[in-house]
Write a protein that holds these residues in place. Structure first.
Motif, short mmCIF file in Angstrom:
data_model
loop_
_atom_site.label_atom_id
_atom_site.label_comp_id
_atom_site.label_asym_id
_atom_site.label_seq_id
_atom_site.Cartn_x
_atom_site.Cartn_y
_atom_site.Cartn_z
N PHE A 134 0.86 -1.17 0.00
CA PHE A 134 0.00 0.00 0.00
C PHE A 134 0.90 1.22 0.00
O PHE A 134 2.10 1.13 0.24
CB PHE A 134 -0.96 0.02 1.20
N SER A 135 0.31 2.38 -0.28
CA SER A 135 1.09 3.60 -0.43
C SER A 135 1.79 3.96 0.86
O SER A 135 1.21 3.92 1.94
CB SER A 135 0.19 4.75 -0.87
N GLY A 136 3.05 4.35 0.74
CA GLY A 136 3.81 4.76 1.91
C GLY A 136 5.30 4.76 1.61
O GLY A 136 5.78 3.93 0.82
N GLY A 137 6.02 5.67 2.25
CA GLY A 137 7.44 5.81 1.98
C GLY A 137 8.26 4.59 2.32
O GLY A 137 9.24 4.27 1.62
N ALA A 138 7.90 3.86 3.40
CA ALA A 138 8.68 2.69 3.78
C ALA A 138 8.65 1.64 2.69
O ALA A 138 9.68 1.02 2.39
CB ALA A 138 8.14 2.11 5.10
N ARG A 139 7.50 1.42 2.08
CA ARG A 139 7.39 0.43 1.02
C ARG A 139 8.08 0.88 -0.26
O ARG A 139 8.67 0.08 -0.99
CB ARG A 139 5.92 0.09 0.76
N VAL A 148 17.56 -12.84 10.76
CA VAL A 148 16.50 -11.89 10.42
C VAL A 148 17.02 -10.47 10.58
O VAL A 148 17.66 -10.14 11.59
CB VAL A 148 15.26 -12.09 11.32
N VAL A 149 16.76 -9.64 9.58
CA VAL A 149 17.09 -8.22 9.63
C VAL A 149 15.79 -7.44 9.60
O VAL A 149 15.02 -7.54 8.63
CB VAL A 149 17.99 -7.79 8.46
N ALA A 150 15.51 -6.70 10.66
CA ALA A 150 14.32 -5.84 10.68
C ALA A 150 14.69 -4.48 10.11
O ALA A 150 15.71 -3.90 10.49
CB ALA A 150 13.81 -5.69 12.11
N CYS A 151 13.88 -3.98 9.18
CA CYS A 151 14.15 -2.70 8.51
C CYS A 151 13.13 -1.68 9.01
O CYS A 151 11.94 -1.79 8.72
CB CYS A 151 14.06 -2.86 7.00
N LEU A 152 13.59 -0.69 9.77
CA LEU A 152 12.70 0.24 10.44
C LEU A 152 12.75 1.62 9.79
O LEU A 152 13.83 2.10 9.42
CB LEU A 152 13.07 0.36 11.92
N HIS A 153 11.58 2.26 9.70
CA HIS A 153 11.46 3.53 8.96
C HIS A 153 10.64 4.56 9.70
O HIS A 153 10.10 5.48 9.08
CB HIS A 153 10.85 3.26 7.58
N ARG A 154 10.55 4.44 11.03
CA ARG A 154 9.83 5.44 11.81
C ARG A 154 10.64 5.79 13.04
O ARG A 154 11.64 5.14 13.35
CB ARG A 154 8.43 4.93 12.19
N SER A 155 10.18 6.81 13.76
CA SER A 155 10.90 7.23 14.97
C SER A 155 9.98 7.27 16.17
O SER A 155 10.23 7.99 17.13
CB SER A 155 11.50 8.63 14.74
N ASP A 156 8.92 6.45 16.13
CA ASP A 156 7.94 6.46 17.23
C ASP A 156 7.55 5.05 17.64
O ASP A 156 6.42 4.63 17.45
CB ASP A 156 6.70 7.26 16.83
N PRO A 157 8.48 4.28 18.22
CA PRO A 157 8.12 2.92 18.63
C PRO A 157 6.93 2.88 19.58
O PRO A 157 6.19 1.89 19.61
CB PRO A 157 9.40 2.40 19.30
#
Length: 401
Positions: free
Chosen positions: A17-22, A129-138
């Motif tokens: 779906f639309s979004g910068g992370a994807r 496993v490598v987790a790829c994170l794209h936000r700053s609000d866990p």
């Protein structure tokens, strides 16, 4: 001598779906797959997702189409968020599909932390496993943060790729071991995101219904609370009221007339000046954002939380639009020397858009000089190295207890 084939890598997506992370992750996969040293595949938990008032099938998504065109195999567990699935539970058939695909891979990537609920299933194959994170609000990620911490504690995580220093710092503070967190700054394809000639720029404006002499501010974001579209609309009302040649473009999922919340917001904000609405353009989801941005004078972001390294600011700047942003995530660092940072105040934002547009020619050299800093070539190299290092840890026994 034994000749080894390409490294097999499986990415887990919550959905397309639309979004910068994807956008970012799909760019990475297509680039690494094309290089030939890694063979990438994607398993999507959902085949369609309802977000921003729109049901988005994965087969219609530009990221899906781009990955398929690049030769990346994509499969799905067949779920729909419009259905009655328990998000935290998987059927035996779903698990069998996921386990079979993970077992065929040498490394597993998780696009953000949400798909880790699949990785944390007891029978999931022992793969790095490598987790790829794209936000700053866990703190806003709900149970997904717990899944990330569980994966780290169990030893499943080989690394966590953070697209920004704000991401690394936020997740370290949330309890993710610091040695797992590695920053790989976002980059874009500079052959795609670049300024247009004067003639082509005018032609695109004509296609979009924008006057040749307009001062254009573009907002490229999905309709989500973290993006604060209400603040943007309030700033747009002020900007259009003070700049006679001003035009405002809104792009992204939910940025169209079908979104009842957006319609109501616009009607309320422009109630006293409905005539200004004619200079506000709702374009919705676009597959040619490089052309829209290159036809713009300013690229704007009004987010209040969650952002890490927003792609829209980078893409817009590389197309010659001056970035103006609120101070969230690494946004201030991204626009340093090439753009402006504002408070979350509509009047200040509108005034800064006008100033940014007036100084666009002055900033042209700085925008050009910044291009190497945002190249996706550097980003791809860093992701390739991280995946290869993770693969060398394959087969390690998971921690227990």
């Amino acid at each position: 001598m034994i000749e080894r084939g390409p490294l097999r890598v499986l990415s887990l997506y919550e959905g397309f779906f639309s979004g910068g992370a994807r956008v970012l992750h799909s760019t990475v996969l297509a680039g690494l797959h094309a290089q030939g040293r890694q063979q990438h595949a994607v398993l999507s938990i959902h085949h369609e997702v309802r977000r921003e008032a729109t049901l988005q099938p994965m087969t219609d998504d530009p990221r899906y189409l781009a990955l398929r065109a690049a030769g990346v195999r994509i499969t799905s567990l067949g779920r729909s968020t419009a259905g009655a699935h328990d998000l935290e539970r998987f059927t035996a058939a779903e698990l069998a599909t996921a386990y079979r695909q993970a077992a065929a891979a040498q490394v597993v990537l998780s696009l953000k932390e949400q798909p880790l609920r699949l990785v944390n299933q007891p029978g999931f194959p022992d793969r790095p496993v490598v987790a790829c994170l794209h936000r700053s609000d866990p703190e806003h990620q709900g149970p997904a943060l717990d899944q990330l911490l569980t994966a780290a504690t169990s030893g499943r995580l080989a690394a966590v790729a953070c697209c920004a220093t704000s991401t690394r710092d936020a997740y370290a503070a949330a309890g993710v071991p610091a040695h797992l967190l590695q920053v790989i700054p976002n980059g874009v394809d500079l052959t795609r995101f670049r300024p247009l000639s004067h003639g082509r720029r005018l032609a695109v404006r004509g296609e979009l219904g924008l006057p040749a002499d307009a001062t254009v501010v573009t907002y490229a974001a999905r309709y989500d609370a973290m993006k604060n579209p209400r603040l943007f609309v309030a700033a747009a009302r002020q900007y259009l009221g003070r700049v006679a040649a001003g035009h405002v473009v809104m792009c992204g999922a939910g940025m169209d007339g079908a979104n009842a919340d957006l319609r109501a917001n616009l009607e309320r904000m422009f109630a006293d000046r409905p005539d200004l609405r004619g200079r506000l353009h709702l374009l919705g989801v676009r597959r040619d954002m490089e052309r829209v941005l290159a036809a713009s004078d300013v690229v704007a972001l009004t987010s209040t939380f969650g952002e890490a390294a927003p792609l829209c600011l980078i893409e817009g700047a590389m197309c010659g639009a001056v970035p103006v942003t609120t101070a969230v995530g690494d946004s201030a660092r991204i626009v340093d020397g090439i753009g402006f940072v504002t408070r979350s105040d509509a009047a200040e934002i509108a005034a800064t858009w006008a100033e940014a547009a007036a100084r666009r020619v002055e900033l042209r050299h700085a925008l050009t000089a910044a291009r190497p800093r945002f190249s996706h070539v550097r980003m791809l190299s860093a992701y390739a190295s991280l995946v290869e290092r993770a693969s060398r840890g394959a087969g390690l026994t998971l921690a227990t207890g």
